[in-house]
Design a protein around this motif. Structure first.
Motif, short mmCIF file in Angstrom:
data_model
loop_
_atom_site.label_atom_id
_atom_site.label_comp_id
_atom_site.label_asym_id
_atom_site.label_seq_id
_atom_site.Cartn_x
_atom_site.Cartn_y
_atom_site.Cartn_z
N ALA A 140 11.49 51.35 -94.72
CA ALA A 140 12.21 51.85 -93.26
C ALA A 140 13.46 51.38 -93.20
CB ALA A 140 11.99 53.29 -92.28
N PRO A 141 15.43 52.37 -92.89
CA PRO A 141 15.68 51.48 -92.49
C PRO A 141 15.21 50.36 -91.20
CG PRO A 141 16.32 53.84 -92.40
CD PRO A 141 14.97 53.69 -93.03
N LEU A 145 7.66 60.41 -91.48
CA LEU A 145 7.85 60.73 -93.10
C LEU A 145 7.96 61.92 -93.23
CD1 LEU A 145 7.34 60.69 -96.28
CD2 LEU A 145 4.62 60.62 -95.59
N GLY A 146 9.04 63.00 -93.88
CA GLY A 146 8.92 63.90 -93.81
C GLY A 146 8.61 64.61 -95.30
N ILE A 147 7.88 65.54 -95.17
CA ILE A 147 6.90 65.86 -96.66
C ILE A 147 7.57 67.54 -96.92
CG2 ILE A 147 5.01 66.35 -97.60
CD1 ILE A 147 2.97 64.58 -96.30
N GLN A 154 15.59 64.90 -92.71
CA GLN A 154 15.77 63.50 -91.99
C GLN A 154 15.34 62.25 -91.70
OE1 GLN A 154 17.44 65.98 -87.92
NE2 GLN A 154 20.00 65.50 -89.11
N ALA A 155 14.16 62.65 -91.85
CA ALA A 155 12.61 60.81 -91.24
C ALA A 155 13.65 60.38 -92.56
CB ALA A 155 11.33 61.86 -92.47
N ASP A 156 12.70 58.68 -91.95
CA ASP A 156 13.60 58.10 -92.63
C ASP A 156 12.80 57.59 -94.10
OD1 ASP A 156 13.44 56.61 -90.49
OD2 ASP A 156 11.73 55.89 -90.30
N VAL A 157 11.52 58.46 -94.30
CA VAL A 157 11.46 58.58 -95.85
C VAL A 157 11.27 59.88 -96.06
CG1 VAL A 157 9.44 57.85 -97.82
CG2 VAL A 157 9.70 56.55 -95.88
N PRO A 189 21.67 57.96 -93.49
CA PRO A 189 22.30 56.71 -94.04
C PRO A 189 20.75 55.67 -94.11
CG PRO A 189 23.85 57.21 -92.63
CD PRO A 189 22.70 58.21 -92.46
N GLY A 190 20.71 55.36 -95.51
CA GLY A 190 19.75 54.14 -95.12
C GLY A 190 18.20 54.73 -95.70
N ALA A 191 18.00 56.47 -95.76
CA ALA A 191 16.63 57.21 -95.75
C ALA A 191 16.42 56.71 -97.13
CB ALA A 191 16.88 58.64 -96.01
N LEU A 192 15.12 56.73 -97.29
CA LEU A 192 14.18 56.54 -98.94
C LEU A 192 13.72 57.90 -99.39
CD1 LEU A 192 13.09 54.75 -101.49
CD2 LEU A 192 10.78 54.33 -99.42
N ILE A 193 14.46 58.23 -100.74
CA ILE A 193 14.02 60.02 -101.08
C ILE A 193 12.99 59.90 -102.03
CG2 ILE A 193 15.05 62.13 -101.74
CD1 ILE A 193 16.07 61.17 -99.11
#
Length: 275
Positions: A4-5, A24-26, A74-77, A100-104
């Motif tokens: 995560a950022p 974490l957003g699923i 809007q989660a970190d991942v 910004p900085g999220a991992l998809i």
């Protein structure tokens, strides 16, 4: 291995203080989304989105908070476990909400088409990694340690950190590849497995008493895919750009073998004197 950022995520927590974990957003809380939540609950604070009202009970059991697609994006991942049929629409909605900085990360069975969609629609300020866990709820019944996952870097540099997390925290065997190489191999590995399973199931009920070890292994392989959602088979056979060629070759070779056998059966056997 902070995913995560800001370096908030440091891998598996030893103090079980989930409030300090990255979010974490699923997106898509079906069978695989639930499997992901089961194994990632110690590492992340998880929210999920799924339009089905049937997931509320299992979400509560797994300690997952259900929320809107916008909020989950809007989660970190952000883990995309949505069907291929709705993938582009989902990604377009994530694109306007992700920070910004999220991992998809996506977890679909095919990689060329979803990777192109994510690369085209998602903003430049996020990292993108296309993955394919080469297992599902059936094959993960005894745990996931040692199972395989394909990882395809698409945008940004955090694919190495993600791969390290998958290896060290989850015990997975990571295969670094490209979307094209993945789909070429998956067209054979998954495509043929599901095709053979579909055909044999239609021949059922299959014998269970007088069986050989090889047949038992074949039956076990069938049982591992027969309960997959219809969307999985559709994605493997229709969304993979290489599946059609493999499928046609398989059926062509099967038809050729059938002709050879019919020809052999029509030739009268020779007796011992050669007459």
């Amino acid at each position: 291995m902070d995913l995560a950022p800001g370096g908030k995520f440091k891998g598996r927590k030893m103090n079980n203080n989930r409030s300090q974990n990255a979010s974490l957003g699923i997106i898509g809380f079906g069978a695989f989304g639930q499997l992901a939540a089961l194994h990632l609950g110690q590492n992340f604070e998880i929210t999920a989105y799924d339009p089905s009202p049937d997931v509320a009970k299992v979400a509560m059991q797994l300690g997952v908070r259900l929320s809107s697609l916008h909020a989950v994006s809007q989660a970190d991942v952000v883990l995309i476990a949505a069907p291929v049929s709705s993938f582009e629409q989902v990604v377009s909605e994530i694109a306007v909400a992700c920070k910004p900085g999220a991992l998809i990360v996506d977890v679909g069975s095919v990689k060329v088409v979803p990777s192109e969609i994510m690369r085209r629609l998602l903003p430049n300020h996020v990292d993108i990694v296309a993955t394919h866990p080469l297992f599902g709820p059936q094959s993960a019944g005894q745990g996931i340690e040692g199972l395989k996952v394909a990882v395809c870097p698409i945008q940004g540099r955090r694919h190495a950190r993600l791969a390290a997390f998958l290896r060290k925290a989850l015990g997975l065997t990571v295969i670094m590849t490209t979307p094209e190489d993945h789909d070429q191999e998956a067209a054979v590995v998954q495509g043929l497995t599901h095709l053979i399973a579909k055909v044999l199931l239609r021949m059922g009920p299959l014998p269970t008493r007088m069986t050989t070890k090889s047949f038992d292994l074949l039956s076990e392989a069938i049982s591992m895919v027969q309960h997959d959602a219809p969307e999985v088979f559709e994605a493997i056979e229709k969304a993979n750009p290489y599946s059609e060629t493999v499928r046609h070759r398989f059926f062509s070779l099967a038809a050729s073998l059938s002709v050879e056998l019919e020809t052999t059966l029509r030739i009268p056997p020779h007796n011992e004197t050669g007459q």
